[in-house]
Design a protein around this motif. Structure first.
Motif, mmCIF file in Angstrom:
data_model
loop_
_atom_site.group_PDB
_atom_site.id
_atom_site.type_symbol
_atom_site.label_atom_id
_atom_site.label_comp_id
_atom_site.label_asym_id
_atom_site.label_seq_id
_atom_site.Cartn_x
_atom_site.Cartn_y
_atom_site.Cartn_z
ATOM 1 N N MET A 1 22.387 -37.867 -90.050
ATOM 2 C CA MET A 1 22.190 -39.312 -90.089
ATOM 3 C C MET A 1 20.900 -39.497 -90.872
ATOM 4 O O MET A 1 19.815 -39.233 -90.350
ATOM 5 N N ILE A 2 21.035 -39.871 -92.130
ATOM 6 C CA ILE A 2 19.855 -39.852 -92.995
ATOM 7 C C ILE A 2 18.874 -40.975 -92.657
ATOM 8 O O ILE A 2 19.237 -41.985 -92.068
ATOM 9 N N GLN A 3 17.631 -40.755 -93.073
ATOM 10 C CA GLN A 3 16.587 -41.748 -92.839
ATOM 11 C C GLN A 3 17.007 -43.045 -93.548
ATOM 12 O O GLN A 3 17.566 -42.988 -94.638
ATOM 13 N N HIS A 4 16.744 -44.171 -92.947
ATOM 14 C CA HIS A 4 17.139 -45.489 -93.477
ATOM 15 C C HIS A 4 18.658 -45.600 -93.598
ATOM 16 O O HIS A 4 19.159 -46.314 -94.459
ATOM 17 N N SER A 5 19.391 -44.908 -92.730
ATOM 18 C CA SER A 5 20.844 -44.913 -92.881
ATOM 19 C C SER A 5 21.475 -46.234 -92.457
ATOM 20 O O SER A 5 22.651 -46.457 -92.694
ATOM 21 N N LEU A 6 20.654 -47.127 -91.850
ATOM 22 C CA LEU A 6 21.214 -48.436 -91.524
ATOM 23 C C LEU A 6 21.729 -49.101 -92.784
ATOM 24 O O LEU A 6 22.667 -49.873 -92.765
ATOM 25 N N ASN A 7 21.095 -48.757 -93.904
ATOM 26 C CA ASN A 7 21.548 -49.295 -95.186
ATOM 27 C C ASN A 7 22.890 -48.688 -95.584
ATOM 28 O O ASN A 7 23.525 -49.153 -96.519
ATOM 29 N N PRO B 1 15.933 -42.074 -86.412
ATOM 30 C CA PRO B 1 17.005 -43.030 -86.107
ATOM 31 C C PRO B 1 16.501 -44.350 -85.552
ATOM 32 O O PRO B 1 17.264 -45.299 -85.439
ATOM 33 N N THR B 2 15.221 -44.404 -85.208
ATOM 34 C CA THR B 2 14.760 -45.606 -84.504
ATOM 35 C C THR B 2 13.665 -46.393 -85.228
ATOM 36 O O THR B 2 13.228 -47.415 -84.732
ATOM 37 N N THR B 3 13.254 -45.912 -86.399
ATOM 38 C CA THR B 3 12.085 -46.567 -87.019
ATOM 39 C C THR B 3 12.328 -48.021 -87.408
ATOM 40 O O THR B 3 11.401 -48.810 -87.441
ATOM 41 N N ALA B 4 13.593 -48.364 -87.699
ATOM 42 C CA ALA B 4 13.853 -49.748 -88.111
ATOM 43 C C ALA B 4 14.028 -50.674 -86.905
ATOM 44 O O ALA B 4 14.295 -51.851 -87.068
ATOM 45 N N LEU B 5 13.876 -50.116 -85.699
ATOM 46 C CA LEU B 5 14.207 -50.893 -84.501
ATOM 47 C C LEU B 5 12.962 -51.330 -83.726
ATOM 48 O O LEU B 5 11.901 -50.713 -83.837
ATOM 49 N N ASP B 6 13.121 -52.379 -82.923
ATOM 50 C CA ASP B 6 12.003 -52.790 -82.067
ATOM 51 C C ASP B 6 11.919 -51.849 -80.859
ATOM 52 O O ASP B 6 12.799 -51.007 -80.646
#
Ligand code: ATP
Ligand code: MG
Length: 238
Positions: free
Chosen positions: A98-104, A184-189
């Motif tokens: 699950m790559i970094q910034h994979s939310l994109n 996996p969590t850096t983009a999250l609150d």
């Protein structure tokens, strides 16, 4: 004492960047082992080389980068000797990154259902109905009470935390042996960060999934990981 055999063994790897006459060693002498069913955290400062190491584990290094020393053994086989076809199989059946910034990585304007069905297109799961039920199962596994509603949504309609869980369900539908989750969590609150980490822990415990959790936030991962491997500017901090 029970003797466990290692699932993944990284042995003294060195990763070098080469461009024309330029040559630079980026990762030096990194070794660690993952045993079946455990969660190991790979931590270290930004730029230490965590993402690059994770790419190497599935044979996905960027152009110019290559493993110049050591070996990476998956179930005893050195993946550095794999050809592209074998690597594709490794990524499809065994180790999911699950790559970094994979939310994109989720297309915001394509139905979740379409994207999830696409992920499992290689699997022989029978009828369309069976396939959908299979997806329902994994969406429920990551905590969605109304899986059908999620399947019929577009990612842009979902929150960051929900999208992260959809991604996890997508990955789990491949039923990998190892999940590598790069930040996996850096983009999250904070609330969703805890939620995703707790979910990973639950999946590790209940499904026996082996997890390599990459994060520069060593405080939060220490709480969940069975072991911590710390990287320090291109090498291991011992
Ligand atoms: N494609 C590339 N080509 C050459 N060098 C690269 C490439 N990608 C990253 N690097 C270099 O390799 C080093 C490690 O980068 P990497 O992205 O693995 O760090 P990281 O530990 O994942 O950091 P972060 O916590 O910020 O995600 C950095 O010095 C970076 O400049
Ligand atoms: Mg990184």
């Amino acid at each position: 004492m029970q003797v466990r055999s290692p699932l993944l063994k990284v042995e003294h790897i060195e990763i070098t960047y080469k461009h024309r006459q330029q040559k630079k060693v980026i990762i030096q002498d990194v070794s660690f082992t993952l045993y079946q069913g455990e969660m190991v955290a790979l931590t270290g400062k930004s730029g230490a080389g965590k993402s690059i190491v994770s790419h190497a584990l599935v044979g996905l290094l960027d152009k110019g980068l290559s493993v110049t020393k050591g070996q990476i053994l998956f179930e005893g086989q050195n993946i550095l000797q794999f050809n592209e076809k074998q690597l594709e199989k490794l990524r499809r059946d065994h180790i999911t990154l699950m790559i970094q910034h994979s939310l994109n990585g989720l297309d915001p304007i394509r139905l979740v259902k379409k994207q999830m069905l696409e992920t499992i297109r290689h699997r022989s799961l029978g009828s369309k109905k069976n396939r959908e039920q299979f997806l329902h199962y994994w969406l429920a596994e990551v905590g969605f009470h109304e899986p059908d509603e999620i399947l019929h949504s577009y990612p842009f309609e979902l929150s960051g935390g929900m999208r992260q869980r959809v991604l996890l369900a997508m990955i789990l539908s491949l039923q990998p042996k190892i999940l590598i989750a790069d930040e996996p969590t850096t983009a999250l609150d904070a609330v969703n960060r805890e939620r995703v980490l707790r979910l990973l822990k639950h999946l590790q415990r209940n499904l026996g999934l082996t997890v390599l959790l990459i994060s520069h936030d060593d405080h939060s991962v220490k709480k969940y990981a069975d072991r911590v491997v710390q990287m320090n500017e291109g090498g291991l901090l011992l």
